[in-house]
Design an enzyme around this catalytic site. Structure first.
Site, mmCIF file in Angstrom:
data_model
loop_
_atom_site.group_PDB
_atom_site.id
_atom_site.type_symbol
_atom_site.label_atom_id
_atom_site.label_comp_id
_atom_site.label_asym_id
_atom_site.label_seq_id
_atom_site.Cartn_x
_atom_site.Cartn_y
_atom_site.Cartn_z
ATOM 1 C CB ILE A 189 -0.974 -0.018 1.195
ATOM 2 C CG1 ILE A 189 -1.941 -1.203 1.071
ATOM 3 C CG2 ILE A 189 -1.750 1.295 1.283
ATOM 4 C CD1 ILE A 189 -2.805 -1.464 2.292
ATOM 5 N NE ARG A 212 -5.790 -4.160 10.893
ATOM 6 C CZ ARG A 212 -6.161 -4.216 9.616
ATOM 7 N NH1 ARG A 212 -6.414 -3.121 8.940
ATOM 8 N NH2 ARG A 212 -6.299 -5.388 9.018
ATOM 9 C CG ASP A 244 -10.541 3.693 6.258
ATOM 10 O OD1 ASP A 244 -11.752 4.025 6.219
ATOM 11 O OD2 ASP A 244 -10.122 2.607 5.831
ATOM 12 C CD GLU A 296 -11.282 -0.506 12.968
ATOM 13 O OE1 GLU A 296 -10.668 0.510 12.612
ATOM 14 O OE2 GLU A 296 -11.469 -1.497 12.230
ATOM 15 C CG HIS A 315 -11.399 -0.756 8.554
ATOM 16 N ND1 HIS A 315 -10.746 -1.281 9.636
ATOM 17 C CD2 HIS A 315 -10.715 -1.191 7.456
ATOM 18 C CE1 HIS A 315 -9.726 -2.015 9.224
ATOM 19 N NE2 HIS A 315 -9.685 -1.973 7.900
ATOM 20 C CD GLN A 316 -15.495 4.788 3.003
ATOM 21 O OE1 GLN A 316 -16.295 5.251 3.791
ATOM 22 N NE2 GLN A 316 -15.574 5.029 1.705
HETATM 23 P P1 NAD Z 1 2.699 -4.948 3.601
HETATM 24 O O1 NAD Z 1 3.041 -6.099 4.475
HETATM 25 O O2 NAD Z 1 2.826 -5.083 2.120
HETATM 26 O O3 NAD Z 1 3.588 -3.674 4.030
HETATM 27 C C1 NAD Z 1 3.805 -3.301 5.360
HETATM 28 C C2 NAD Z 1 5.144 -2.564 5.413
HETATM 29 O O4 NAD Z 1 5.316 -2.107 6.756
HETATM 30 C C3 NAD Z 1 6.328 -3.484 5.081
HETATM 31 O O5 NAD Z 1 7.162 -2.850 4.130
HETATM 32 C C4 NAD Z 1 7.035 -3.645 6.418
HETATM 33 O O6 NAD Z 1 8.445 -3.798 6.308
HETATM 34 C C5 NAD Z 1 6.679 -2.321 7.088
HETATM 35 N N1 NAD Z 1 6.878 -2.369 8.538
HETATM 36 C C6 NAD Z 1 6.763 -3.418 9.381
HETATM 37 N N2 NAD Z 1 7.083 -3.043 10.625
HETATM 38 C C7 NAD Z 1 7.386 -1.724 10.563
HETATM 39 C C8 NAD Z 1 7.809 -0.774 11.520
HETATM 40 N N3 NAD Z 1 7.995 -1.114 12.802
HETATM 41 N N4 NAD Z 1 8.032 0.492 11.105
HETATM 42 C C9 NAD Z 1 7.879 0.839 9.809
HETATM 43 N N5 NAD Z 1 7.493 -0.023 8.847
HETATM 44 C C10 NAD Z 1 7.255 -1.282 9.220
HETATM 45 O O7 NAD Z 1 1.243 -4.509 4.009
HETATM 46 P P2 NAD Z 1 0.214 -3.636 3.130
HETATM 47 O O8 NAD Z 1 -0.607 -4.543 2.293
HETATM 48 O O9 NAD Z 1 0.919 -2.499 2.501
HETATM 49 O O10 NAD Z 1 -0.750 -3.108 4.296
HETATM 50 C C11 NAD Z 1 -0.305 -2.172 5.265
HETATM 51 C C12 NAD Z 1 -1.308 -2.135 6.383
HETATM 52 O O11 NAD Z 1 -2.514 -1.518 5.899
HETATM 53 C C13 NAD Z 1 -1.776 -3.533 6.820
HETATM 54 O O12 NAD Z 1 -0.945 -4.072 7.785
HETATM 55 C C14 NAD Z 1 -3.162 -3.285 7.352
HETATM 56 O O13 NAD Z 1 -3.051 -3.070 8.744
HETATM 57 C C15 NAD Z 1 -3.596 -2.007 6.654
HETATM 58 N N6 NAD Z 1 -4.742 -2.204 5.766
HETATM 59 C C16 NAD Z 1 -5.803 -1.388 5.910
HETATM 60 C C17 NAD Z 1 -6.897 -1.531 5.076
HETATM 61 C C18 NAD Z 1 -8.094 -0.616 5.155
HETATM 62 O O14 NAD Z 1 -9.172 -0.975 4.663
HETATM 63 N N7 NAD Z 1 -7.966 0.572 5.729
HETATM 64 C C19 NAD Z 1 -6.901 -2.544 4.109
HETATM 65 C C20 NAD Z 1 -5.774 -3.358 3.993
HETATM 66 C C21 NAD Z 1 -4.704 -3.182 4.830
#
Ligand code: NAD
Length: 334
Positions: free
Chosen positions: A155, A234, A258, A263, A295-296
């Protein structure tokens, strides 16, 4: 396999049923969330399909394991709501959907950023009220601004790609650098420099022991005055009480979220007839420079279809080989 699907809304049922035509699993849908109070509902199923606010703590897992639970198929990427130590002790496999559409969340992050900047949420109400004054709606150009991205996985990278098109300077902090981001011109720095130099900070790291309340009072004090803070990762990555203090003092100039620490008690339900008891959440709603969505970020047709297909694929893989595709392994627990 017989699959208990927790926390379902009509749109979940639609997408899972459509995808299930190719898999033929026995899906049993429940609106209820999984928690210690609802264990009995979900007992006796070998597979549990859970979502972000289902609570799979040690007590819940032990009880369901005693009743034959073997696979938790999460229909989300994050797994912070599952006690992974307990699942490993109990021999329960946990699979997730590591990537469905990072663009869905990235684009929603941009929607929050642009709305807060140009105050679209306020303009919408004003115009409907016949108020065409521009006072208080002054925005700024994103071009040339510095955006700090915390977490440059799927993301975070998609956000960087979009912001590159806006002409932003991009800083990032991650425990592991993403070469695709470096190739885009993202400059990896320490957290101090990111806090000090960013006009906008956007969070895309997972929630774990290292990131819980990463954005606390001390971190907020190190940011630029008037910073825009966005959280689509999160809720508990941000200490909400601390951010309220920073909004009151003007240290945080804009907040887009979001996700929210508590939540689970609010989101994904219509509570419009009830008195909300969460005073911290209600305080957030009083700020003109705060924009909250429930959370959308994930909620697009593309992402729902992809989540359903991967979840059912994970279940089929487990059924056929006793192994999890997209398993949450120890290596992911940093
Ligand atoms: P991902 O695993 O591809 O990327 C997460 C990144 O965070 C990785 O590069 C990792 O190295 C880094 N990371 C881990 N620990 C860290 C730290 N202590 N400090 C800094 N960076 C750190 O995950 P993603 O698919 O990009 O998703 C990211 C987050 O988005 C998910 O964990 C989830 O909580 C959230 N998410 C939210 C929604 C939503 O609807 N709002 C949907 C999907 C995911």
């Amino acid at each position: 396999m017989k699959v208990a699907v927790c926390s379902t809304q009509p749109y979940d049922r639609e997408s899972l049923q459509a995808a299930n035509a190719a898999f033929g699993q026995q899906l049993v849908f429940f609106e209820e969330r999984l928690s210690t109070k609802t264990i009995a509902l979900f007992a006796g199923y070998p597979v549990l399909c859970a979502f972000v606010n289902d609570r799979l703590d040690a007590e819940v897992l032990q009880a369901l394991s005693d009743q034959g639970l073997r696979l938790v198929a999460l229909r989300c990427a994050g797994f912070n709501n599952v006690d992974i130590e307990a699942t490993q002790r109990l021999g329960i496999c946990v699979a997730r959907v590591p990537a469905y559409s990072p663009h869905s969340v990235a684009e929603h992050t941009l929607a929050l950023m642009l709305a807060l900047n140009r105050k679209t949420h306020r303009a919408y109400n004003r115009i409907r009220d016949g108020n065409f004054s521009l006072h208080g709606l002054l925005g700024f150009e994103l071009r040339g601004r510095t955006v700090g991205i915390i977490g440059t996985g799927r993301i975070g990278q998609a956000v960087a790609e979009i912001l590159r098109g806006f002409g932003c300077n991009l800083l990032a902090y991650d425990i592991a650098q993403n070469p695709a981001c470096s190739a885009l011109g993202v400059n990896y720095v320490g957290l101090d420099a990111l806090y000090r130099d960013s006009d906008i900070i956007t969070l895309h790291c997972p929630l774990n022991q290292q990131t819980r309340h990463l954005i606390d009072a001390a971190a907020l004090a190190r940011m630029r005055r008037g910073v825009m803070l966005l959280n689509t990762s999160r809720g508990a990555v941000v200490d909400t009480a601390a951010v309220i203090g920073a909004l009151k003092s003007g240290q945080v100039g804009y907040l887009g979220m979001d996700v929210y620490e508590q939540e689970g008690d609010l989101f994904f339900r219509n509570l419009s007839e009830q008195v909300i008891q969460d005073d911290i959440f209600e305080r957030l709603l009083t700020f003109p420079n705060v924009l909250i969505t429930g959370h959308q970020g994930f909620f697009t047709t593309e992402a729902l279809a992809s989540i359903a297909a991967t979840t059912l694929e994970n279940i089929r893989n487990f059924e056929q080989g006793g192994q999890c595709q997209n398993e949450v392994t120890r290596a992911l627990l940093r």
